[in-house]
Design a protein around this motif. Structure first.
Motif, PDB file in Angstrom:
ATOM      1  N   ASP A  24       0.806  -1.215   0.000  1.00  0.00           N
ATOM      2  CA  ASP A  24       0.000   0.000   0.000  1.00  0.00           C
ATOM      3  C   ASP A  24       0.845   1.273   0.000  1.00  0.00           C
ATOM      4  OD1 ASP A  24       0.891  -0.420   2.579  1.00  0.00           O
ATOM      5  OD2 ASP A  24      -0.951   0.317   3.518  1.00  0.00           O
ATOM      6  N   ASP A  25       2.167   1.140   0.122  1.00  0.00           N
ATOM      7  CA  ASP A  25       3.061   2.293   0.072  1.00  0.00           C
ATOM      8  C   ASP A  25       3.713   2.461  -1.305  1.00  0.00           C
ATOM      9  OD1 ASP A  25       2.689   3.141   2.689  1.00  0.00           O
ATOM     10  OD2 ASP A  25       4.233   1.791   3.459  1.00  0.00           O
ATOM     11  N   ARG A  26       3.239   1.735  -2.294  1.00  0.00           N
ATOM     12  CA  ARG A  26       3.880   1.771  -3.605  1.00  0.00           C
ATOM     13  C   ARG A  26       3.730   3.118  -4.326  1.00  0.00           C
ATOM     14  NH1 ARG A  26       7.893  -1.764  -3.890  1.00  0.00           N
ATOM     15  NH2 ARG A  26       7.209  -3.730  -3.037  1.00  0.00           N
ATOM     16  N   GLU A  27       2.887   4.033  -3.815  1.00  0.00           N
ATOM     17  CA  GLU A  27       2.806   5.355  -4.440  1.00  0.00           C
ATOM     18  C   GLU A  27       4.120   6.110  -4.282  1.00  0.00           C
ATOM     19  OE1 GLU A  27       1.603   6.057  -0.206  1.00  0.00           O
ATOM     20  OE2 GLU A  27       0.965   4.597  -1.682  1.00  0.00           O
ATOM     21  N   ILE A  28       5.048   5.541  -3.529  1.00  0.00           N
ATOM     22  CA  ILE A  28       6.369   6.144  -3.392  1.00  0.00           C
ATOM     23  C   ILE A  28       7.016   6.320  -4.761  1.00  0.00           C
ATOM     24  CG2 ILE A  28       8.706   5.721  -2.526  1.00  0.00           C
ATOM     25  CD1 ILE A  28       6.739   6.641  -0.366  1.00  0.00           C
ATOM     26  N   ASN A  29       6.732   5.435  -5.706  1.00  0.00           N
ATOM     27  CA  ASN A  29       7.304   5.575  -7.055  1.00  0.00           C
ATOM     28  C   ASN A  29       7.033   6.946  -7.649  1.00  0.00           C
ATOM     29  OD1 ASN A  29       8.790   3.230  -7.991  1.00  0.00           O
ATOM     30  ND2 ASN A  29       6.893   2.117  -7.644  1.00  0.00           N
TER      31      ASN A  29
END
Length: 161
Positions: A143-148
């Motif tokens: 759920d933290d993949r928006e870091i990209n």
């Protein structure tokens, strides 16, 4: 006109273009401008950033092959060097004016770095440099993949609000 005067004029004419390029070279030394809510501002050169303690993040990204080692100073340390200890939002802007906002809490949560090298090779504008903000992408929960979206390269400005 005496000979020495013509020589002096010729030397002055040759030296003038070099003198005019000196301010441009000094401006080129500025890689990153950091500003804070209190209207403070600090400009960092490559030497300034390389002179800070360097850290490595080995991580996969959507933009690289394998799991390269990114090296550079911690974002928190750069902000502290600019006199910025707190804020709510960090606005990061690239050379092409692309900008992204991230919560200031990202510093404590992810400890991102301002990568200036990848696998020991200095980043250049052709290789997403000279500064590429890097988070530990492959160690984060799904759920933290928006870091990209926050992996902004060719970083030139950071504003803390």
């Amino acid at each position: 006109m005496p000979m020495y005067t013509r020589r002096g004029f010729a030397l002055l004419a040759l030296a003038a273009p070099a003198a005019l390029t000196l301010p441009a070279r000094a401006a080129d030394d500025a890689l990153l401008v950091v500003t804070g809510a209190a209207a403070s501002s600090r400009t960092f050169s490559r030497a300034d950033l390389e002179g800070m303690e360097q850290h490595v993040i080995e991580t996969k990204t959507n933009f690289t092959d394998g799991r390269p080692a990114f090296r550079g100073p911690r974002l928190g340390a750069v902000l502290a060097a600019a006199g910025i200890e707190a804020g709510s939002t960090i606005r990061m802007t690239a050379a092409n004016d692309y900008a992204i906002e991230a919560p200031f809490a990202d510093i404590a949560a992810y400890d991102p770095i301002l990568a200036m090298e990848i696998d020991g090779v200095k980043l250049t504008p052709r290789s997403r440099g000279p500064i590429w903000i890097m988070y530990p992408v492959d160690t984060l929960a799904a759920d933290d993949r928006e870091i990209n979206d926050k992996l902004i390269w060719q970083l030139t400005r950071i504003e803390v609000m």
